[in-house]
Design a protein around this motif. Structure first.
Motif: not given
Length: 574
Positions: A347-361
């Motif tokens: 399983g991959f869990v990744a922050n995606n900086s292409a959307v909202a700098s990858g910030q966690i909401d």
């Protein structure tokens, strides 16, 4: 002379009538008796749910771009289905729900499907008991479940029996939750119990032109006086964004094919690993495309602040570039996906900086938490890929409960028992780093790219680290404005104009000094050096070696992992 209307039929008018004879091969024809009669009755009863359905009922399904339950089963498998619990009476009570075992690519899979051509797929006590038995069998035998939901709800003439049927099914499905994975496909128009039951499953797949929800538009209109379409109330766009639906697809065939694709990544039950799949993709394949991606991003005018789509990195790491993303329509600032690395499901869990700098909401936190818990229950190892500047601040997020959502994500990470690796790609700041699968929260291995910028704060941290220098620089601005004004006035410039130009020069000078301190902060503190020296990061990895390093370490951890059901304390969580 009026023409007689021709009724559609499934029968070939040129084919000879089918006559089923209950004789033994080689037997000398003789007088038939009671045995042949009961054989004929039994044969008719077995085929009754299919043959008794009128052609216009099937046509109605096709006109709505829907299949019958038997056609849906044929999409799932080419093998003959093993239909269980054939309990239908003279009024076909019970036949509105089909239950059985399918052989899908060599795996036994429990399946149920509502037959909308019979009583609109409605539920009564008979159906509920049938479903409960199927769920119990799936749990006892340790086989996954696929549900095909297409029901008008409880069968009204059955009275409370329909509600009891749903209650029995609810209870049985809840008891196998976490024992065997389940995939629910939503077809047609489902409300009430027809929505609750499938959402008890592991994953929900919803095609276009379908509805499911607590109540339908008619009830909303009568109770609230609000006009709303089924699409606006409970369509795939609504549920895809909220996370109620894990996957949204174009049509029924897409839903069933997606179910088969997802099943390929899931184990049979919580006591085994997901199926291993031999691959011809070398584990030591160089990931040059990742190197190219990062080089183009970080050498651009915006430098290390340039966003990029992390799914490209996931694709390059996985065997042959294949991966299966979950909740694609929700919280794109976080990516959750199944893939294979060296043949093993991960399983991959990744922050995606292409959307909202990858910030966690809020949505990203719950999306990650749910995925983590599923992988933890079903013995699936996890690779976290970190690139986030932190949790999204603001009044709206606080009002929605970002503290609770963040805690749910953190709890799900702390509780993970399966092998897990953290790869820091770039940004790892503050609380987001502290709650994102580092060594203190239980990671088996923490790796980082040379592009890592790990710090308590981002560039704003210079305000604390270099506060004395900043104070001196900012205090000097007033003196610079005063001196610059005097020099310009002495040169013959109007006092007002002289002051404006002096202020402009002083502002630019201040920006240049702050930029210098930003660069100094990045070089001194926003890098992996301190984390390496403290052991917070185990080692650095070059972008071209990511597949090899991740794959070899994953293989090592899996060799020493024994899959089993969860035995520890089951903690409270959202």
């Amino acid at each position: 002379m009026s023409k007689k209307a021709i009724k559609p039929s499934l029968q070939n008018p040129f084919a000879p009538p089918e006559v089923v004879k209950f004789t033994i091969p080689g037997e000398i024809p003789g007088k038939t008796g009671g045995y042949e009669e009961v054989m004929k009755d039994g044969h008719d009863l077995i085929h009754r749910p299919i043959r008794s359905v009128k052609i216009d009922q099937i046509e109605k399904q096709h006109f709505k771009k829907r299949m019958t339950v038997w056609e849906r089963i044929r999409v799932l498998t080419e093998n003959e289905p093993n239909i269980l619990f054939q309990n239908w009476g003279k009024n076909l009570d019970g036949a509105s729900l089909v239950t059985g075992i399918l052989n899908i690519r060599g795996r036994d899979v429990a399946v149920y499907g509502h037959d909308f051509t019979v009583r609109a797929g409605s539920m009564d006590a008979t159906n509920g008991n049938k479903l409960a038995r199927l769920f119990q069998m799936a749990g006892e035998k340790g086989i996954p479940l696929i549900g095909m939901n297409d029901s008008a709800g409880a069968y009204v003439p059955a009275g409370v029996g329909g509600l009891d049927g749903y209650a029995e099914a609810f209870t049985a499905l809840r008891k196998i939750s976490g024992v065997v994975p389940s995939i629910m496909c939503m077809f047609g128009f489902n409300a009430g119990g027809g929505s609750y039951l499938p959402r008890q499953g592991s994953f929900v797949i919803q095609p276009n032109d379908t509805f499911f929800g607590l109540t339908g538009p008619g009830v909303v209109k009568s109770v609230l006086g609000e006009d709303v379409t089924p699409e606006e109330l409970g369509g795939p766009k609504v549920h895809g964004l909220s996370g109620v639906a894990d996957l949204t697809v174009e049509d029924e065939v897409g839903a069933l094919r997606s179910a088969l694709q997802l099943l390929n990544y899931l184990p049979d039950n919580n006591s085994v690993l997901a199926p291993f799949q031999q691959t011809s993709d070398p584990l030591d394949r160089k990931t040059w495309e990742i190197n190219t991606l990062l080089k183009k991003a970080f050498n651009s005018p915006t430098g290390f602040n340039t966003p990029f789509d992390v799914s490209i990195m996931i694709q390059q790491i996985c065997d042959h570039g294949d991966y299966f993303e979950m909740q694609r329509d929700r919280a794109r600032n976080a990516i959750t996906a199944f893939g294979r690395l060296g043949g093993n499901v991960v399983g991959f869990v990744a922050n995606n900086s292409a959307v909202a700098s990858g910030q966690i909401d809020v949505d990203a936190a719950y999306k990650i938490a749910r995925f983590n818990r599923f992988c933890n229950i079903y013995n699936i190892p996890l690779i976290f890929m970190e690139d986030t500047t932190g949790f999204l601040p603001g009044r709206e997020q606080e009002a929605r409960g970002i503290v609770q959502a963040g805690r749910a994500m953190l709890d799900s990470i702390v509780d993970i028992r399966t092998p897990r690796i953290l790869l820091i790609i770039r940004n790892a700041y503050g609380g987001a780093y502290a709650s994102y699968n580092n060594y203190p929260t239980g990671a088996d291995l923490v790796l980082a790219l040379p592009t890592t910028r790990l710090a308590v704060m981002g560039p704003a941290g210079k305000e604390f680290v270099y506060k004395d220098e900043l104070r001196k620089v900012r205090n000097a601005v007033a003196e610079q404005v005063k001196q610059g004004t005097q020099e310009r006035t002495a040169a013959g410039m109007e006092p007002g104009e002289a002051k404006k130009e002096a202020e402009k020069d002083a502002t630019e000078w201040l920006k240049a000094r702050e930029a210098e301190l930003n660069l100094r902060y990045e070089k001194e503190l926003m890098n992996p050096k301190e984390a390496l020296s403290l052991g917070s990061i185990s080692s650095l990895v070059m972008p071209t070696d990511l597949r090899k390093v991740l794959g070899e370490n994953l293989n090592f951890f899996l060799r020493h992992y024994k899959p089993s059901p969860m035995q520890g304390v089951q903690r409270e969580f959202h």
